[in-house]
Write a protein that holds these residues in place. Structure first.
Motif, mmCIF file in Angstrom:
data_model
loop_
_atom_site.group_PDB
_atom_site.id
_atom_site.type_symbol
_atom_site.label_atom_id
_atom_site.label_comp_id
_atom_site.label_asym_id
_atom_site.label_seq_id
_atom_site.Cartn_x
_atom_site.Cartn_y
_atom_site.Cartn_z
ATOM 1 N N GLN A 135 59.978 33.110 39.907
ATOM 2 C CA GLN A 135 60.845 31.960 39.691
ATOM 3 C C GLN A 135 60.399 31.172 38.461
ATOM 4 O O GLN A 135 61.239 30.656 37.709
ATOM 5 C CB GLN A 135 60.885 31.056 40.925
ATOM 6 N N LYS A 136 59.093 31.087 38.226
ATOM 7 C CA LYS A 136 58.594 30.413 37.015
ATOM 8 C C LYS A 136 59.122 31.099 35.760
ATOM 9 O O LYS A 136 59.474 30.438 34.786
ATOM 10 C CB LYS A 136 57.064 30.421 36.993
ATOM 11 N N GLN A 137 59.171 32.428 35.795
ATOM 12 C CA GLN A 137 59.666 33.162 34.634
ATOM 13 C C GLN A 137 61.159 32.903 34.427
ATOM 14 O O GLN A 137 61.602 32.701 33.300
ATOM 15 C CB GLN A 137 59.396 34.648 34.795
ATOM 16 N N HIS B 155 63.209 36.633 29.650
ATOM 17 C CA HIS B 155 62.519 35.928 30.733
ATOM 18 C C HIS B 155 63.394 35.813 31.977
ATOM 19 O O HIS B 155 62.923 36.035 33.100
ATOM 20 C CB HIS B 155 62.060 34.545 30.274
ATOM 21 N N GLY C 62 62.453 37.967 35.250
ATOM 22 C CA GLY C 62 62.148 37.107 36.395
ATOM 23 C C GLY C 62 63.039 37.424 37.581
ATOM 24 O O GLY C 62 62.574 37.500 38.727
ATOM 25 N N GLU D 75 54.334 35.906 44.760
ATOM 26 C CA GLU D 75 55.112 36.727 43.834
ATOM 27 C C GLU D 75 56.463 36.077 43.547
ATOM 28 O O GLU D 75 56.934 36.070 42.410
ATOM 29 C CB GLU D 75 55.334 38.129 44.410
ATOM 30 N N LYS D 76 57.079 35.519 44.576
ATOM 31 C CA LYS D 76 58.368 34.853 44.400
ATOM 32 C C LYS D 76 58.227 33.622 43.510
ATOM 33 O O LYS D 76 59.073 33.373 42.648
ATOM 34 C CB LYS D 76 58.964 34.478 45.751
ATOM 35 N N ALA D 77 57.163 32.861 43.714
ATOM 36 C CA ALA D 77 56.938 31.660 42.904
ATOM 37 C C ALA D 77 56.703 32.033 41.444
ATOM 38 O O ALA D 77 57.240 31.370 40.537
ATOM 39 C CB ALA D 77 55.751 30.870 43.453
ATOM 40 N N GLU D 78 55.927 33.071 41.209
ATOM 41 C CA GLU D 78 55.650 33.518 39.839
ATOM 42 C C GLU D 78 56.927 34.002 39.159
ATOM 43 O O GLU D 78 57.187 33.690 37.996
ATOM 44 C CB GLU D 78 54.590 34.624 39.841
ATOM 45 N N ASP E 230 62.759 30.214 35.360
ATOM 46 C CA ASP E 230 62.848 28.823 34.902
ATOM 47 C C ASP E 230 62.499 28.705 33.419
ATOM 48 O O ASP E 230 63.151 27.947 32.682
ATOM 49 C CB ASP E 230 61.930 27.928 35.729
ATOM 50 N N LEU E 231 61.482 29.453 32.973
ATOM 51 C CA LEU E 231 61.105 29.430 31.560
ATOM 52 C C LEU E 231 62.274 29.902 30.702
ATOM 53 O O LEU E 231 62.601 29.272 29.690
ATOM 54 C CB LEU E 231 59.868 30.307 31.311
ATOM 55 N N ASP F 58 64.900 27.263 30.617
ATOM 56 C CA ASP F 58 64.475 26.151 29.762
ATOM 57 C C ASP F 58 64.677 26.494 28.287
ATOM 58 O O ASP F 58 65.119 25.648 27.498
ATOM 59 C CB ASP F 58 63.011 25.789 30.016
#
Length: 132
Positions: A104-106, A83, A87, A99-102, A108-109, A112
């Motif tokens: 960044q979510k990956q 991930h 990401g 696209e950047k937000a998506e 962050d996952l 985590d």
């Protein structure tokens, strides 16, 4: 056990397709223990990683986490790294804010998941070894 060793050797020899075949042989055997099945899924995940097939790797690594223990801990770490790395790759090529937000979510996952592994109390010595 021989198929696992073969899968590992093929993967180390940069032949992920042969490694996938050996892991598939393990999964096709009748009466394979849950631990061996999880280890075969981990081998598949690692072979998919070597072939840069990250979505397939993530799916295999998730299946490798079915049995608590060393295999699950290693699979969780590798899944987290998948991930984070995918990401980051997406962040580098992202051109729009969405696209950047998506991407960044990956990332962050993945981070985590790594935090979960680092902070998870381990009851089994094998899990403690994998966590180290």
């Amino acid at each position: 056990q021989l198929f696992r060793r073969a899968a590992d050797c093929f993967r180390r020899a940069n032949d992920p397709n042969a490694a996938l075949g050996a892991a598939d042989q393990i999964l096709a055997l009748p009466g394979v223990s849950a631990e061996s099945t999880a280890a075969a899924w981990l081998e598949k995940g690692e072979a998919f990683l070597a072939a840069h097939r990250y979505d397939d790797a993530a799916a295999a690594l998730q299946k490798a986490m079915i049995v608590p223990g060393t295999t699950a801990a290693v699979a969780r770490i590798k899944l987290a790294l998948v991930h984070v790395e995918t990401g980051r790759d997406k962040l580098r090529s992202a051109t729009t804010p969405a696209e950047k937000a998506e991407a960044q979510k990956q990332v962050d996952l993945g981070q985590d998941l790594l935090s979960q592994v680092a902070n998870k109390p381990t009851d089994l010595p094998a899990e403690r070894d994998a966590q180290q």
